[in-house]
Design an enzyme around this catalytic site. Structure first.
Site, PDB file in Angstrom:
ATOM      1  CG  ASP A  45      -2.031  -1.029   1.127  1.00 20.69           C
ATOM      2  OD1 ASP A  45      -2.359  -1.402  -0.094  1.00 20.69           O
ATOM      3  OD2 ASP A  45      -2.782  -1.280   1.999  1.00 20.69           O
ATOM      4  N   GLY A  46       1.886   1.062   0.556  1.00 19.90           N
ATOM      5  CA  GLY A  46       3.015   2.342   0.673  1.00 19.90           C
ATOM      6  C   GLY A  46       3.373   2.674  -0.637  1.00 19.90           C
ATOM      7  CG  ASN A 124      -4.453   5.472   3.130  1.00 24.11           C
ATOM      8  OD1 ASN A 124      -5.539   5.140   2.481  1.00 24.11           O
ATOM      9  ND2 ASN A 124      -3.619   4.787   3.557  1.00 24.11           N
ATOM     10  CB  THR A 163      -9.340   0.077   5.696  1.00 28.24           C
ATOM     11  OG1 THR A 163      -8.478   0.682   4.749  1.00 28.24           O
ATOM     12  CG2 THR A 163     -10.864   0.080   5.239  1.00 28.24           C
ATOM     13  CB  SER A 168      -4.955   1.536  14.466  1.00 30.22           C
ATOM     14  OG  SER A 168      -4.647   2.862  14.125  1.00 30.22           O
ATOM     15  CB  ALA A 187      -3.775   9.551  23.012  1.00 22.30           C
TER      16      ALA A 187
END
Length: 268
Positions: A45-46, A124, A163, A168, A187
């Site tokens: 993907d990179g 992205n 995604t 995450s 966070a």
């Protein structure tokens, strides 16, 4: 049809690149790195992100297609052992005015600094994080204050990027046909002074969010795979790009949810 290849640089990707060039000889496909019609990404993907940013100025006429040679290729429709089939399908499109494509929305980032304004596109996501200290920023939605943020950072993603890092962070997966962006906290700190929603926010097309970091705050900004540290940011506006979209060549069906299952659920 003019094509070019962007490959990861590992031995497998190099060999596949050479194999592809050999396969399409005599097919009427012309190798053209400057102004291709089709950009083939061979790698992970990179590699697709590198290809996207290399040709970001030609999105209105270029389509991308990927062969993944790593463990996870969310952008890629093809596996290494299918390269002959891909070459044949491309041969069948030679002479056709329109390559079969799907178009997906992109994230537009307008960054105002002490020296002017810069506009960028992300396939992205775009992130901003504090350097050496927590990020402090006011977030506005549609020109009205929404929250005062303090924490590690903020991630704004496209549906394609939902995604990736967004996932995450606990963000939702969004089908790429939906023209929207998603803002997820990294966070966050909540107390009497700083209060945040605590969940990701999805903004539709024609909406925008503005981020006003604390003056002179030293931040790490990322645009997909590109990183830069800056301390001169005044504000950042994020929205669905009103003009640009990314196009992927679809020589065969590969539904989004099948792609999600293959990437995150399937074990074989």
């Amino acid at each position: 049809m003019k094509y070019t290849v962007v490959q990861r640089g590992d031995e497998v990707s190099k060999q596949l690149t050479e194999r592809f060039h050999q396969l399409v000889q005599g097919y009427g496909l012309i190798l053209d790195e400057q102004s291709p019609d089709l950009v083939l990404s061979i790698g992970g993907d990179g590699t697709m992100l590198q290809a996207f940013h290399k040709y970001v100025g030609q999105l209105n006429r270029i389509a991308f297609v990927g062969i993944h040679t790593g463990h996870l290729g969310f952008f890629a429709d093809w596996k290494p052992d299918e390269i002959e089939k891909l070459a044949e399908m491309m041969r069948l499109q030679v002479g056709n005015a329109d390559i079969p494509v799907v178009s997906y929305p992109l994230l537009e980032i307008q960054t105002i600094t002490e020296s002017g304004m810069e506009t960028s596109l992300a396939l992205n996501e775009f992130t901003l994080k504090g350097v050496e200290e927590t990020l402090v920023a006011q977030l506005n939605i549609n020109d009205e204050m929404f929250e005062m943020f303090r924490g590690d950072g903020i991630c704004i993603s496209t549906p394609m990027g939902s995604t990736a890092y967004n996932k995450s962070l606990g963000g939702a997966m969004v089908h790429p046909s939906i023209e929207a962006i998603q803002m997820a906290e990294i966070a966050s700190i909540n107390n009497r002074v700083y209060r945040t929603l605590g969940s990701s926010v999805i903004l539709p097309k024609h909406h925008h969010c503005d981020i006003y970091p604390r003056t002179k705050q030293h931040m790490l900004l990322s645009l997909d795979h590109l990183y830069v540290q800056r301390g001169d940011v005044v504000s950042i506006r994020c929205r669905v790009s009103p003009d640009a979209k990314v196009r992927f060549a679809r020589f065969r069906p590969f539904p989004f949810w099948s792609r999600v299952r293959e990437a995150f659920i399937a074990t074989n």
